[in-house]
Design an enzyme around this catalytic site. Sequence first.
Site, PDB file in Angstrom:
ATOM      1  NE  ARG A  78       0.984  11.105  29.998  1.00  5.83           N
ATOM      2  CZ  ARG A  78       0.648  10.996  31.289  1.00  5.83           C
ATOM      3  NH1 ARG A  78       1.461  11.431  32.241  1.00  5.83           N
ATOM      4  NH2 ARG A  78      -0.501  10.453  31.632  1.00  5.83           N
ATOM      5  CG  HIS A 122      -4.236  13.289  34.077  1.00  5.31           C
ATOM      6  ND1 HIS A 122      -2.906  13.051  33.780  1.00  5.31           N
ATOM      7  CD2 HIS A 122      -4.327  13.164  35.421  1.00  5.31           C
ATOM      8  CE1 HIS A 122      -2.233  12.810  34.903  1.00  5.31           C
ATOM      9  NE2 HIS A 122      -3.074  12.880  35.917  1.00  5.31           N
ATOM     10  CD  GLU A 167      -1.451   7.244  37.786  1.00  4.20           C
ATOM     11  OE1 GLU A 167      -2.171   7.454  38.786  1.00  4.20           O
ATOM     12  OE2 GLU A 167      -0.226   7.430  37.796  1.00  4.20           O
ATOM     13  CE1 TYR A 294       5.148  10.411  40.536  1.00  2.00           C
ATOM     14  CE2 TYR A 294       3.488   8.926  39.661  1.00  2.00           C
ATOM     15  CZ  TYR A 294       4.122  10.148  39.647  1.00  2.00           C
ATOM     16  OH  TYR A 294       3.751  11.104  38.749  1.00  2.00           O
ATOM     17  CD  GLU A 353       1.753  10.906  35.798  1.00  4.59           C
ATOM     18  OE1 GLU A 353       1.744  10.714  37.046  1.00  4.59           O
ATOM     19  OE2 GLU A 353       0.731  11.162  35.138  1.00  4.59           O
TER      20      GLU A 353
HETATM   21  C1  FCB Z   1      -0.160  10.222  39.578  1.00  5.75           C
HETATM   22  C2  FCB Z   1      -1.061  11.133  38.768  1.00  5.75           C
HETATM   23  C3  FCB Z   1      -0.527  12.539  38.618  1.00  5.75           C
HETATM   24  C4  FCB Z   1       0.144  13.029  39.872  1.00  5.75           C
HETATM   25  C5  FCB Z   1       1.136  12.025  40.380  1.00  5.75           C
HETATM   26  C6  FCB Z   1       1.895  12.466  41.601  1.00  5.75           C
HETATM   27  O1  FCB Z   1      -0.903   9.208  40.130  1.00  5.75           O
HETATM   28  O2  FCB Z   1      -1.253  10.612  37.473  1.00  5.75           O
HETATM   29  O3  FCB Z   1      -1.574  13.365  38.224  1.00  5.75           O
HETATM   30  O4  FCB Z   1      -0.793  13.360  40.816  1.00  5.75           O
HETATM   31  O5  FCB Z   1       0.496  10.814  40.647  1.00  5.75           O
END
Ligand code: FCB
Length: 446
Positions: A78, A122, A167, A294, A353
């Site tokens: 990606r 992005h 995002e 995350y 991600e």
């Molecule tokens: C996300 C972003 C990516 C990267 C990660 C750690 O929010 O999409 O670009 O910075 O965090």
Amino acid sequence: MKRTDGFPDDFIWGCATSSYQIEGATHEDGRGVSIWDTFCHTPGKVAEGDTGDIACDSYHRYPEDIALLRELNANAYRFSTAWPRIQPDGSGKPNPKGLAYYDTLVDSLLEAGIEPWMQLYHWDLPQALEDRGGWANRETAFRFQEFAEIMFAHFGDRITHYSSLNEPWCSAYLGYREGVQAPGKRDRVLANRAVHHLLLAHGLAQKSYRATGLSGKFGIVINPGRQRPATARPEDYAAAEIASIESTRIWLDPLYGRGYPALFMQYFGADLPIVDGDMEIIGSPPDFLGVNYYFEHVVKAVPADERNPFGVALADTWHEKTAMGWDIVPEGMLRLLRYIAGNWPVSNLYVTENGAAFDDVPDADGVVHDKDRIEYLRAHLQACRDAIAEGIPLKGYFLWSLLDNFEWAYGYRKRFGIVRLHPETLNRIPKKSFYYYRDVIAGCGL
Ligand code: FCB
């Protein structure tokens, strides 16, 4: 190979990156200026004055990146396309050299047996569009549609998965309300306008994609949250529900045809420049939903005020943290996937991600023994496996990130890669986590 590790045989194993964070070559081949170029070159905005001018130099060194993906035996990559390479000023005829760069990238990936997943946007908006109001201006949504149409016409024969925005919460709120990301504005009304125009941009692009008759899938990538209540008090439970409005429901409710959440309309409806027909354009469900995860927030109820109209605050937690200061909460990923699968009719979910920054220290050979990252990945992949076992339609996982790269306002000091970059030569040096992920992809278990 028949997998026996709890992941389906057709599970997508990928890595993710983004254009501004890895490409560099910001002045080459007719690329225009993006809001991130401007932001980075504004003193005080990015740690240590770092910029993406060189980044990982992937614009030139993409063959090395692809060789790494091949070594992993990843089946998808990606990456994102820099809009200002294609339309330097954000509108009009495409720049042939910009198209040519992504042609080579896409063709090289296909040759290597790696499916290119094209993230159209992005965060690197052409500066010329920001000068006219950026995402707070309705016109930007139509410019995005035009850009997307160029990308469908040119790459549609080779791209099976397009995603529109990455995002949009960050684009709107970090970019226009908190001012910690480009374009660095601090204005709630602009941010709420951006929310609507980002959703509209997605809807318009998706409509165009469907009109092409191409057989690929079209999706969107969000960073939803399922905030956890700090205590069992009803008001904290209510605070957790309210907290998910901004991070999750203002995106998913409109996308799945339910309109904006009532409470959001009650507080901010007057900010939203909704035109007749917009909600229909937005409200046609995407073919797939990408979730970036995350960490998980814990929240409690506090008295509401003008800056905090919902009366929600973050609470302290017990978790270990990454170098970003983000809690390590793998179970939170399962809770989030459950929440999404249980509340919206999503048939194809991907973790687009997931990963972690740690203060990596290389050994004498330059190799990083990143046990902490391996443990982070192991635990989160376990959560993915649990999700699949529960019947959640999770179809793939993209690790963030293939390379240590430009981590936005944090610059190069926050490193998410499973591959280290030598600070002078930019040579790629796989960390131990690279080999861990390779083993996982090989089906050897977690
Ligand atoms: C996300 C972003 C990516 C990267 C990660 C750690 O929010 O999409 O670009 O910075 O965090």
